[in-house]
Design an enzyme around this catalytic site. Structure first.
Site, mmCIF file in Angstrom:
data_model
loop_
_atom_site.group_PDB
_atom_site.id
_atom_site.type_symbol
_atom_site.label_atom_id
_atom_site.label_comp_id
_atom_site.label_asym_id
_atom_site.label_seq_id
_atom_site.Cartn_x
_atom_site.Cartn_y
_atom_site.Cartn_z
ATOM 1 N N GLY A 58 0.853 -1.186 0.000
ATOM 2 C CA GLY A 58 0.000 0.000 0.000
ATOM 3 C C GLY A 58 0.886 1.231 0.000
ATOM 4 O O GLY A 58 2.070 1.141 0.322
ATOM 5 N N CYS A 85 5.408 -6.126 1.569
ATOM 6 C CA CYS A 85 5.720 -4.691 1.513
ATOM 7 C C CYS A 85 5.035 -3.965 2.673
ATOM 8 O O CYS A 85 5.391 -4.178 3.823
ATOM 9 C CB CYS A 85 5.337 -4.111 0.145
ATOM 10 S SG CYS A 85 5.991 -2.455 -0.095
ATOM 11 N N TYR A 86 4.029 -3.133 2.404
ATOM 12 C CA TYR A 86 3.319 -2.472 3.507
ATOM 13 C C TYR A 86 2.807 -3.515 4.498
ATOM 14 O O TYR A 86 2.874 -3.334 5.712
ATOM 15 C CB TYR A 86 2.144 -1.671 2.940
ATOM 16 C CG TYR A 86 1.341 -0.944 3.995
ATOM 17 C CD1 TYR A 86 1.752 0.301 4.458
ATOM 18 C CD2 TYR A 86 0.179 -1.504 4.529
ATOM 19 C CE1 TYR A 86 1.020 0.968 5.434
ATOM 20 C CE2 TYR A 86 -0.561 -0.840 5.495
ATOM 21 C CZ TYR A 86 -0.136 0.399 5.943
ATOM 22 O OH TYR A 86 -0.850 1.050 6.906
ATOM 23 N N HIS A 172 8.488 -7.518 -3.302
ATOM 24 C CA HIS A 172 7.249 -7.977 -3.947
ATOM 25 C C HIS A 172 7.460 -9.323 -4.634
ATOM 26 O O HIS A 172 7.936 -9.358 -5.760
ATOM 27 C CB HIS A 172 6.790 -6.952 -4.983
ATOM 28 C CG HIS A 172 6.270 -5.697 -4.369
ATOM 29 N ND1 HIS A 172 4.973 -5.561 -3.941
ATOM 30 C CD2 HIS A 172 6.881 -4.529 -4.067
ATOM 31 C CE1 HIS A 172 4.798 -4.364 -3.412
ATOM 32 N NE2 HIS A 172 5.950 -3.716 -3.477
ATOM 33 N N GLU A 174 5.295 -11.055 -5.951
ATOM 34 C CA GLU A 174 4.325 -11.215 -7.044
ATOM 35 C C GLU A 174 4.827 -10.633 -8.361
ATOM 36 O O GLU A 174 4.264 -10.892 -9.414
ATOM 37 C CB GLU A 174 2.980 -10.575 -6.661
ATOM 38 C CG GLU A 174 2.935 -9.050 -6.621
ATOM 39 C CD GLU A 174 3.454 -8.447 -5.316
ATOM 40 O OE1 GLU A 174 4.225 -9.124 -4.599
ATOM 41 O OE2 GLU A 174 3.111 -7.292 -5.032
ATOM 42 N N ASP A 230 -12.272 -9.961 -25.393
ATOM 43 C CA ASP A 230 -12.905 -9.735 -24.096
ATOM 44 C C ASP A 230 -14.423 -9.870 -24.150
ATOM 45 O O ASP A 230 -15.012 -10.600 -23.352
ATOM 46 C CB ASP A 230 -12.523 -8.356 -23.544
ATOM 47 C CG ASP A 230 -11.028 -8.126 -23.579
ATOM 48 O OD1 ASP A 230 -10.286 -9.126 -23.732
ATOM 49 O OD2 ASP A 230 -10.592 -6.968 -23.468
ATOM 50 N N LYS A 369 -5.490 -10.478 -19.358
ATOM 51 C CA LYS A 369 -5.759 -10.894 -20.734
ATOM 52 C C LYS A 369 -5.431 -12.364 -21.007
ATOM 53 O O LYS A 369 -6.217 -13.078 -21.615
ATOM 54 C CB LYS A 369 -4.949 -10.007 -21.677
ATOM 55 C CG LYS A 369 -5.339 -10.120 -23.124
ATOM 56 C CD LYS A 369 -6.382 -9.088 -23.412
ATOM 57 C CE LYS A 369 -6.751 -8.939 -24.843
ATOM 58 N NZ LYS A 369 -7.709 -7.810 -24.976
#
Ligand code: XMP
Length: 514
Positions: A58, A85-86, A172, A174, A230, A369
């Protein structure tokens, strides 16, 4: 027996840019995850009974007034927690450690040096690059925690308390640049939380179907199909959920790629048996566009006119209360930025009238996507639809520089088909190729064909590499491919006597020419 639900991981969102990316990584480990607001109560979490909890990053500092916190009782639930992180700073600050402002923050790739592997860093090498984005850092661990490793400006870059099952990384995991990110998630999800790897595209579809049914009940639903990935996947998914309650409207603007309108009609009508209203509006679009040369004016006319036609069609479905939109997660983030300057007014088939009174059904809102493509394949959509490159809402009109006429659109469409065919046939690494297409310039030049002088249009070939279209590099396509494209276009497309290659990146150029 465990159901998919009992393996769920809750991601508590503290306003991170990356909350969805965390959820996505968890899905890639075949575990179901759901993002919830950070102020969810421990009581509610106990009811949901997730397999694990992740506290996201965050933008705030934990030390400022009003910084978002968690219900501290969550640390006592006995559910494994991973702070990122945060989230890591929150864990440290909530449990008696210390978070301080550092002389310099870390942004980007830095080296992580292991101190101890513990559970979270099991199998991680002595050093590896990690992705950081922080100013504050944890400077003292809470009691009971062990240090797993550090980076130059984060003395406690990863730490854990296996007793209480609380884990944290300042970096991070991720983000792709964290080389061992996969391993950290694997350790947390499977080794620590023992989440079963049972979440698959099939389960994503099942879950979406259930939630669509819950949302719409027995109401009628309409969907504006564009032929793009989409809206096609969204329509196929909604159809799987509610069958005949779905009505699709396809507006053929006359500005689509070669074969696109036909593919939509045959796929949705013949293959899926979906109720599809197909409106051929090309003449109306061309007459509105006559004499208009300004790119923004063209975009505006097409966007507004599209809405009018869709409204007329939608009026036929008096009982429809819901509108399907193929909004993806990246669209959700991008539309969240209010400060960005308007470069082009984007028109999406998704961006329909604001004053239409529909409740939205957005089954792809949390997906990226490539996940949507995988789901499209799973639903049985044809390759042409699932793997087609992105295409702007205003269609070929923004690939004809200057005035749009049926003849010019025909030229660019024919050239574009050749580009697509040759790129598909060529064997080179296409992974990074985002788009490759033809643009018709508004100039003419002299050439010689046979023994005749020609005075005709050039086609501009545009091909870019990108992962999100925000920035792009011009693609270094193989010369023999360029050569084949050029010879075929000049030989097969009447009105063209020259092919040039656009070698500009974005920025400073944009991907499309208008
Ligand atoms: P630009 O030209 O702005 O394009 O660099 C970035 C990406 O967006 C696509 N694009 C659009 N997509 N509606 C869309 O849905 C639009 O109006 C639109 N204009 C551009 C473009 O093809 C590229 O992938």
């Amino acid at each position: 027996m465990h159901t998919a639900r009992s393996s769920k991981v809750l991601v508590l969102d503290f306003g991170a840019q990356y909350a969805q990316l965390i959820a996505r990584r968890i899905r890639e480990h075949h575990v179901f995850s759901e993002i919830v607001a950070h102020d969810i109560t421990a009581e509610r979490i106990r009811e949901i009974n997730p397999r694990a909890i992740v506290l996201s990053g965050g933008p705030k500092s934990v030390n400022v007034e009003g910084a978002p916190r968690v219900d501290p009782a969550i640390y006592q639930l006995g559910i494994p927690v991973l702070g990122i992180c945060y989230g890591a700073q929150l864990v440290a600050s909530d449990l008696g450690g210390e978070v301080s402002r550092r002389p310099s923050g870390e942004y980007g790739r830095v080296e992580f040096t292991l101190v101890e592997r513990g559970d979270l860093a099991a199998g991680v090498p002595e050093t590896s690059p990690v992705w950081m984005s922080h100013f504050d850092a944890v400077t003292r661990l809470p009691e009971g925690f062990r240090l797993l490793g550090s980076t130059p400006d984060a003395p406690c870059a990863a730490f854990e308390d296996p007793e209480r099952q609380i884990y944290a990384t300042q970096f991070h995991p991720e983000v792709e640049h964290t080389e061992q990110g996969w391993k950290f998630f694997d350790n947390f999800l499977h080794r620590v939380a023992k989440a079963e790897p049972i979440w698959t595209n099939f389960s994503i579809i099942e879950e979406a179907i259930e939630s669509i049914r819950r949302q719409v009940g027995d109401a009628e639903v309409i969907c504006a199909l564009s032929g793009g990935v989409d809206s096609s996947v969204a329509a196929a998914l909604v159809h799987r959920a509610i069958g005949d309650q779905l009505h699709c409207v396809f507006v053929d603007t006359g500005l689509m790629r070669a074969g696109e309108a036909e593919t939509v009609e045959t796929t949705f009508t013949d293959q899926f048996g979906i109720d599809l209203l197909s409106i051929n509006a090309s003449e109306r679009f061309f007459s509105r566009l006559a004499g208009v040369t300004d790119p923004e004016a063209k975009r505006k006319i097409i966007g507004e006119h599209f809405i009018r036609i869709f409204e007329e069609a939608a009026a036929k479905y008096e009982n429809a209360k819901f509108l399907v939109q193929g909004t993806l997660y990246p669209d959700v983030i991008e539309s969240g930025t209010k400060t960005a300057a308007r470069i082009k007014s984007h028109h999406n088939v998704g961006g329909l009238p604001e004053d239409m009174e529909f409740e939205l059904v957005e089954p792809l809102r949390e997906l990226f996507k490539d996940e949507v493509r995988a789901i499209g394949e799973e639903l049985g959509l044809p390759e042409e639809i699932v793997w087609r490159q992105p295409f702007p809402g205003p269609g070929l009109a923004v690939r004809v520089v200057g005035e749009v006429t049926p003849d010019k659109v025909e030229i660019v469409r024919a050239a574009d088909r050749i580009v697509a065919e040759e790129v598909a046939k060529a064997s080179f690494d296409k992974r990074a190729l985002w788009q490759s297409f033809a643009v018709l310039a508004d100039i003419r030049s002299v050439g010689v064909m046979g023994d005749e002088r020609s005075y005709a249009y050039p086609i501009v070939l545009r091909a870019v590499e990108s992962s999100d279209a925000m920035t792009a590099d011009w693609a270094k396509l193989p010369y023999d491919l360029l050569e084949r494209i050029s010879s075929r276009i000049v030989a097969e497309v009447a009105g063209v006597n020259r092919v040039v290659y656009d070698i500009t990146s974005k920025p400073p150029a944009t991907i499309e020419w208008e």
